[in-house]
Design an enzyme around this catalytic site. Structure first.
Site, mmCIF file in Angstrom:
data_model
loop_
_atom_site.group_PDB
_atom_site.id
_atom_site.type_symbol
_atom_site.label_atom_id
_atom_site.label_comp_id
_atom_site.label_asym_id
_atom_site.label_seq_id
_atom_site.Cartn_x
_atom_site.Cartn_y
_atom_site.Cartn_z
ATOM 1 N N GLU A 121 -0.907 -3.105 -9.625
ATOM 2 C CA GLU A 121 -0.795 -4.123 -8.576
ATOM 3 C C GLU A 121 0.545 -4.835 -8.672
ATOM 4 O O GLU A 121 1.217 -5.080 -7.662
ATOM 5 C CB GLU A 121 -1.949 -5.122 -8.678
ATOM 6 C CG GLU A 121 -3.294 -4.569 -8.236
ATOM 7 C CD GLU A 121 -3.260 -4.003 -6.830
ATOM 8 O OE1 GLU A 121 -2.902 -4.739 -5.890
ATOM 9 O OE2 GLU A 121 -3.576 -2.806 -6.663
ATOM 10 N N GLU A 177 0.824 -1.213 0.000
ATOM 11 C CA GLU A 177 0.000 0.000 0.000
ATOM 12 C C GLU A 177 0.858 1.264 0.000
ATOM 13 O O GLU A 177 0.532 2.255 -0.658
ATOM 14 C CB GLU A 177 -0.944 0.002 1.211
ATOM 15 C CG GLU A 177 -1.905 -1.166 1.255
ATOM 16 C CD GLU A 177 -2.704 -1.334 -0.025
ATOM 17 O OE1 GLU A 177 -2.946 -0.335 -0.726
ATOM 18 O OE2 GLU A 177 -3.085 -2.477 -0.338
#
Length: 297
Positions: free
Chosen positions: A223, A145
């Site tokens: 991602e 993150e």
């Protein structure tokens, strides 16, 4: 391998974002041709609409996204010590300001980051993630993150969401205008003119689908990049590998806003339950592929 993957995914992101802006311009041109006989005016209108949507979303993205996902903010380490200290450590390693920290009360393990830049970033973790992950795995997830924050993925996803909403608004306007008698009265009856009109109508109809596919492609590329970034921050690929392996067996989240699904580390609606012939419409790469790439590092 790590830096090659980062460079490759950054190039793909540039292409996807360029495609997004081109799609907005083409939709504007089609609308301008159909209803005003000029493509330039339509492109200008589309650009104005896109800028308005982006300005609103970038300015209010954290509050909007956190409210959509029923997240509540924690303000000190005393409320969730391990999460707070892991986020603090990962922010320090990534050399970004400490983000705001939120928790979502949901037994499914997941997490995401949002905001318009590293100075106004926020991260959220579900209660299920905090219960399931050990310290090493939690560092891998928060490193992922924090990579989104460091790489400005949070802004890219916000812009992609705004552009998708702008395209939907333009298409909705075109549909209403068409059905209520706003179509051109001087349309060319020649084969080329009819072909252009039909092509423009098809383009407007298919635009939302194209925008969704572009947004999903952007999410999938980022991602992979954030996975690589987590390894760079933690120097420990096994932590994230173990975390993603646990996510494979997790149940989908009980309540999630579909428009924010692309933000999560794992698809909160499907998790590992991807359809084998529908990867084009996945917001995330299959977890097995992500784990395989990490093992190659």
């Amino acid at each position: 391998m790590l830096y090659q993957q980062i460079a490759r995914n950054k190039r793909k992101t540039i292409l996807v974002m360029a495609g997004f802006f081109i799609l907005v311009a083409v939709i504007g041109a089609a609308i301008g041709y159909l209803f005003a006989g000029t493509t330039v005016g339509g492109i200008i209108i589309a650009a104005i609409v896109a800028v308005i949507y982006m300005s609103v979303m970038i300015g209010q993205s954290t509050e909007v996204v956190m409210n959509m996902n029923n997240a509540h903010e924690i303000h000190s380490a005393s409320e969730a010590p391990e999460l707070w200290h892991v986020v603090e450590d990962m922010a320090m390693v990534a050399q970004v300001p400490m983000p705001r920290v939120f928790i979502i009360d949901d037994p499914s393990p997941n997490a995401f980051a949002t905001g318009n830049n590293p100075e106004h970033a926020a991260v959220a973790a579900t209660s299920g993630l905090l219960q399931m992950m050990n310290r090493e795995e939690l560092e891998g997830v928060m490193g992922h993150e924090m990579s989104h924050v460091k790489n400005y993925d949070i802004r890219l996803q916000t812009i992609a969401l705004a552009l998708s909403a702008a395209i939907a608004a333009l298409v909705n306007f075109a549909g209403n205008f068409w059905w209520f008698g706003g179509r051109r009265s001087d349309n060319d009856d020649s084969p080329s003119g009819i072909f252009a009109i039909v092509g423009s109508i098809l383009l407007i109809i298919l635009a939302p689908l194209a925008a969704s596919i572009a947004q999903m492609a952007l999410s999938r590329n980022r991602e992979y990049l954030a996975d690589a970034g987590s390894v760079e921050l933690t120097r420990n690929p096994q932590g994230l590998i173990s975390a993603l392996t646990k996510l494979k067996s997790a149940d989908p989240m009980a309540k999630v806003a579909p428009s924010s699904s692309a933000l999560y580390i794992s698809d909160p609606e499907l998790n590992a339950k991807h359809h084998p012939f529908a990867h084009l419409f996945d917001t995330h790469p299959p977890l097995d592929q992500r784990i395989a790439r990490l093992k190659k590092m």
